[in-house]
Design a protein around this motif. Structure first.
Motif, short mmCIF file in Angstrom:
data_model
loop_
_atom_site.label_atom_id
_atom_site.label_comp_id
_atom_site.label_asym_id
_atom_site.label_seq_id
_atom_site.Cartn_x
_atom_site.Cartn_y
_atom_site.Cartn_z
N VAL A 190 131.43 36.68 -3.81
CA VAL A 190 131.29 35.43 -3.04
C VAL A 190 129.93 34.83 -3.38
N LEU A 191 129.92 33.56 -3.77
CA LEU A 191 128.69 32.88 -4.17
C LEU A 191 128.29 31.85 -3.12
N ASP A 192 127.03 31.86 -2.75
CA ASP A 192 126.48 30.81 -1.90
C ASP A 192 126.01 29.69 -2.84
N ILE A 193 126.50 28.47 -2.61
CA ILE A 193 126.22 27.35 -3.52
C ILE A 193 125.40 26.29 -2.80
N SER A 194 124.29 25.92 -3.39
CA SER A 194 123.42 24.87 -2.85
C SER A 194 122.86 24.07 -4.01
N THR A 195 121.99 23.13 -3.72
CA THR A 195 121.35 22.35 -4.78
C THR A 195 119.85 22.51 -4.68
N ARG A 196 119.17 22.13 -5.75
CA ARG A 196 117.71 22.16 -5.73
C ARG A 196 117.15 20.94 -6.44
N THR A 197 116.00 20.50 -5.93
CA THR A 197 115.25 19.39 -6.52
C THR A 197 113.78 19.79 -6.51
N PRO A 198 112.91 19.02 -7.17
CA PRO A 198 111.48 19.35 -7.12
C PRO A 198 110.92 19.37 -5.70
N ARG A 257 122.69 25.59 -7.51
CA ARG A 257 122.13 26.95 -7.48
C ARG A 257 123.16 27.86 -6.83
N MET A 258 123.44 29.00 -7.46
CA MET A 258 124.42 29.95 -6.93
C MET A 258 123.78 31.32 -6.75
N VAL A 259 124.02 31.92 -5.59
CA VAL A 259 123.46 33.24 -5.28
C VAL A 259 124.59 34.11 -4.74
N PRO A 260 124.84 35.31 -5.32
CA PRO A 260 125.86 36.21 -4.75
C PRO A 260 125.51 36.60 -3.32
N MET A 261 126.50 36.63 -2.47
CA MET A 261 126.26 36.95 -1.06
C MET A 261 125.75 38.38 -0.87
N SER A 262 125.95 39.24 -1.87
CA SER A 262 125.40 40.60 -1.78
C SER A 262 123.88 40.58 -1.82
N GLN A 263 123.28 39.45 -2.26
CA GLN A 263 121.83 39.32 -2.32
C GLN A 263 121.28 38.45 -1.19
N VAL A 264 122.15 38.03 -0.27
CA VAL A 264 121.76 37.14 0.81
C VAL A 264 121.69 37.91 2.12
N ALA A 265 120.59 37.76 2.84
CA ALA A 265 120.46 38.41 4.14
C ALA A 265 120.90 37.49 5.27
N VAL A 266 120.31 36.30 5.35
CA VAL A 266 120.65 35.34 6.39
C VAL A 266 121.25 34.09 5.76
N ASN A 267 120.46 33.43 4.95
CA ASN A 267 120.87 32.23 4.23
C ASN A 267 119.85 31.99 3.13
#
Length: 816
Positions: free
Chosen positions: A59-67, A266-276
């Motif tokens: 499961v991937l948490d998907i967000s965006t990033r800017t400067p 930006r994608m982060v596996p939920m196994s590496q996510v604690a809260v958000n």
């Protein structure tokens, strides 16, 4: 095991014969272990417990990033486009966002935290209903077509007593009925741990629950959603990144105003996510900092334990030598001494865990000025109890072993023949002195941190936000679009202002679409100024903005410094007008008078009619930045915030304000009613908590260090009682004797303070980003806390020295 039981019994008898020593040692350990266990319980609940979702690595948490924003949510439109562009890559894609919803029950209203979700939300997370069913794809068909609600377990218990017959009942939310279809399990408390929603609603109902000026299901600029995606069977993360990169390039081509070259997924596996992912970095940094601070407190407590044990072991040398002479092995004696230490550590650990439970209960029931209600489940589970046990055992072994070994090192014959059991080699005193120096140094480091946070808090409190310096109250309401369309909403607001202005104690009334410094809602306008090129890759300048009426500036205490305020002629159909702040004038019309100047928005040309004093817009710590105030009569407002300037205590006018609004509309949803002071207190809360927590740890460390200094001086004084009596018998006065006895203790304090200053200077730069308005090397803080520590340390050395200086020399010599 039999030997261990005998050793423990003997240890308990020994401690019973010396209750003063046992009490001080247990209290010192309880304070250190209790603080560590309390903080670890919070860290365990927030960061260490993982979500029970199946296969979190897929499961991937998907967000965006800017400067400007390393992590930012997506809009609902972008989520749908991502879902439609990646059907072969993601098996499920969930969407969720938090909001506030008003529940109406008779003549009363309550504001609930809600999580609005799509149909894949619960299936992707693997959450099953406790009662009834959860929301699914059938509730995600069309806007406004699914007036159903799922209750959280806690709210089900609180509002319905846990009745299973709740399914099929109705809740009246935001002016309309919603059918309860199920209850979520107790193990699931929402997407963000701590922000536990009371209800879950279909995202398709967002425009009915939280009406806004734009359709939130079609507004590309409303970036407020958390997106998670489960990989389809056989799809790797690498393939998903390729697919999302293609989607990103497509968005940049088709929607450059939202997807400039600087914005990326930006994608982060939920196994590496604690809260958000948006919060993990901040929370982990705070956890490391606080655990480090309480670790220092425990270190001081353990140093006290080692110091006390060294003193006891020195006094028991003859006893230990006799036992060895009668056949006891050195290992037996060490085991016996360690058993006594383990008993002390066990008692201290048990008391510490009980203390931690009490501290956590106080924390949970403390009313803090928070913008959203925080609910934390802080159980002392097996991991917490194991942590407390390990800390206690390590304290006993690491700080009890050295005294035990030292006590068995002296020759048997020498120890038995020695008449002065308190004498002996200087190594004993050197170890104890080093412990005290370390305690004082660590205490000073903590005191420096506490002083810096306190000074930062004072600087923040003295910061003028540019408004709210007069007594005032706030009332947030919702004007449902179906009952208050267009002109009808304006007419209601005019009547409301008249009713509120007539209340006793109210002097000024105004309203705004968005309160400055509101952390839960951000609004900006894209503007174009003739003669100025927008930033590269952007279609205009993004400026924070709000719609306000003519009375808002006076009610909020924001003066006009040039030009005029809004007037009766600034209505719909007339030329659009705005009042800008001084920072806006400096940014877009430097060196010129901007009155009469024009800028463009998506609604057309806007004329500048006035300049108001600068205010804080996003945070109290920010420098002045541009801000636009548009005429409320020309810009529809569906969620107005009334500001009531008062003559006396603003809290006293809140009930009357609510009653006045209810007279106008008994079904009017009210979100919030509070004073401006409490609103600003919410913004200062992080700095206040930092000063309070670190200050408490520093005070605790100081108490423990004082106990250590007092113990060293008291022991040294007791050993030198005969020497002192001889000096006084030969003519030395009491004052000189006290100075002599204090010299050793004060030198330890001074040495520890010097070392602490060096450590404090080295660590202060790490706090730079956490401070406001002061330098991390603030000389007043460093000098003040150092002088305080020296004074308290000198007092701790003076008290036992004064007692011996007041003794009768003849009595002491006769007793020897």
């Amino acid at each position: 095991m039999g030997r261990l039981v005998r050793d423990i019994r003997f240890a308990l008898r020994r401690l019973g014969k010396n209750p003063g020593f046992a009490l001080i040692a247990v209290v010192s350990l309880a304070l250190g272990i209790g603080a560590n266990t309390a903080i670890f319980t919070v860290v365990n609940a927030v960061l260490l417990r993982r979500s029970p979702m199946p296969e979190p690595a897929r499961v991937l948490d998907i967000s965006t990033r800017t400067p400007d924003y390393p992590l930012a949510p997506l809009s609902y439109v972008e989520y749908r486009e991502l879902r439609d562009a990646t059907p072969a890559v993601f098996e499920q894609i969930s969407w969720s966002t938090y909001g506030l919803v008003v529940r109406e029950l008779g003549n009363r209203t309550t504001t609930l935290t809600a999580e609005l979700v799509n149909g894949d939300y619960f299936p992707l997370l693997g959450v099953r209903a406790w009662v009834g069913r959860l929301l699914g794809r059938d509730d995600d068909v069309a806007p406004g077509a699914s007036p159903v609600v799922v209750l959280s377990f806690d709210y089900w218990q609180e509002a319905f007593g846990g009745s299973p017959g709740v399914v099929g009942a109705q809740l009246r939310l935001a002016g309309r009925p919603y059918t309860i279809v199920g209850v979520a399990p107790a193990s699931y408390t929402g997407s963000i741990r701590g922000l536990a929603p009371a209800v879950y609603l279909p995202m398709q109902m967002v425009n009915q629950v939280e009406p806004a000026a734009t359709d939130q299901l079609r507004d590309r600029t409303n970036h407020n959603g958390f997106v998670k995606a489960r990989l389809a069977p056989g799809v790797s993360q690498a393939r998903a990144r390729v697919a999302t990169a293609s989607f990103q390039q497509l968005e940049q081509r088709e929607h450059p105003e939202e997807w400039g070259a600087s914005r990326s997924l930006r994608m982060v596996p939920m196994s590496q996510v604690a809260v958000n992912p948006l919060l993990d970095g901040i929370l982990q940094t705070a956890a490391v900092l606080i655990m480090g601070l309480v670790g220092l407190v425990l270190l001081i407590a353990c140093a006290n334990l080692a110091s006390f044990l060294l003193a006891q072991a020195r006094d028991r040398q003859r006893e230990i030598a006799i036992r060895v002479a009668l056949g006891a092995g050195r290992g037996d004696v060490v085991r016996q001494l360690l058993s006594e230490t383990l008993v002390l550590a066990g008692l201290g650990g048990a008391a510490g865990v009980a203390l931690a439970r009490g501290l956590l209960d106080v924390l949970v029931h403390t009313d803090l000025p928070l913008p959203l209600p925080i609910r934390l489940d802080l159980p002392m589970d097996a991991r917490v109890l194991l942590f407390g046990g390990l800390v206690s055992a390590l304290a006993a072994l690491l700080f009890g072993l050295a005294p035990a070994l030292q006590a068995t090192r002296t020759g048997v014959a020498d120890a038995i023949k020695s008449e002065n059991v308190g004498g002996g080699p200087g190594g004993w005193r050197s170890v104890r002195d080093a412990l005290v120096v370390g305690q004082v140094a660590i205490s000073l480091v903590l005191f420096i941190a506490a002083g810096l946070f306190l000074r930062s808090l004072l600087a923040l409190r003295s910061t003028n936000p540019g408004w709210g310096d007069r007594p005032a109250a706030l009332v947030d309401i919702l004007l449902p679009g179906d009952r208050y369309p267009g002109p009808k909403a304006g007419a209601f607001l005019d009547r409301a202002v008249a009713e509120l202005a007539a209340l006793p104690g109210v002097e000024r009334v105004g309203y705004t679409s968005l309160l400055p410094l509101d952390p839960t809602n951000k609004s900006a306008k894209t503007i174009n100024v003739p003669g100025l090129e927008p930033p590269r890759g952007e279609t205009g300048f993004s400026v924070a903005a709000a719609a306000v009426d003519a009375g808002f500036l006076a009610a909020a205490g924001i003066p006009i410094v040039r030009g005029r305020n809004f007037g009766p002629g600034d209505v719909r159909g007339a030329p659009r007008v705005a009042v800008i702040t001084e920072a806006t004038a400096r940014r877009f019309w430097p060196g010129r008078n901007p009155i009469g100047e024009v800028f463009r928005t998506d609604s057309g040309e806007v004329h500048v009619i006035g300049i108001a004093r600068d205010i804080k817009v996003g945070s109290l710590g920010e420098p002045p930045r541009p801000y636009l105030m548009l005429a409320a009569a020309q810009n529809p407002i569906d969620m107005p915030v009334f500001v009531l300037g008062t003559r006396g205590d603003p809290q006293l006018v809140v009930p009357g304000a609510l009653a006045a609004l209810r007279r106008l509309d008994p079904d009017l949803p009210v979100f919030r009613a509070l004073t401006v002071d409490r609103y600003l207190a919410m913004l200062r809360l992080p700095a206040r908590l930092a000063a309070l927590v670190v200050g408490a740890f520093a005070a605790l460390a100081l108490v423990l260090a004082v106990i250590g200094v007092w113990g060293v001086v008291r022991y040294a004084v007791a050993r030198r009682a005969r020497e002192v009596a001889i000096r006084m018998a030969l003519g030395a006065d009491a004052r000189s004797v006290v100075r002599l006895l204090m010299r050793h203790g004060t030198s330890l304090v001074a040495t520890g303070a010097a070392l602490g200053l060096l450590l404090g200077l080295a660590g202060a730069r790490l706090m730079r980003s956490l401070l406001f308005g002061i330098s991390p090397f603030d000389p007043l803080t460093f000098a003040g806390v150092t002088l305080l520590l020296l004074a308290v340390g000198a007092l701790a050395a003076f008290l036992p020295a004064r007692r011996v200086g007041a003794l009768d020399p003849a009595s002491v010599l006769r007793s020897e």
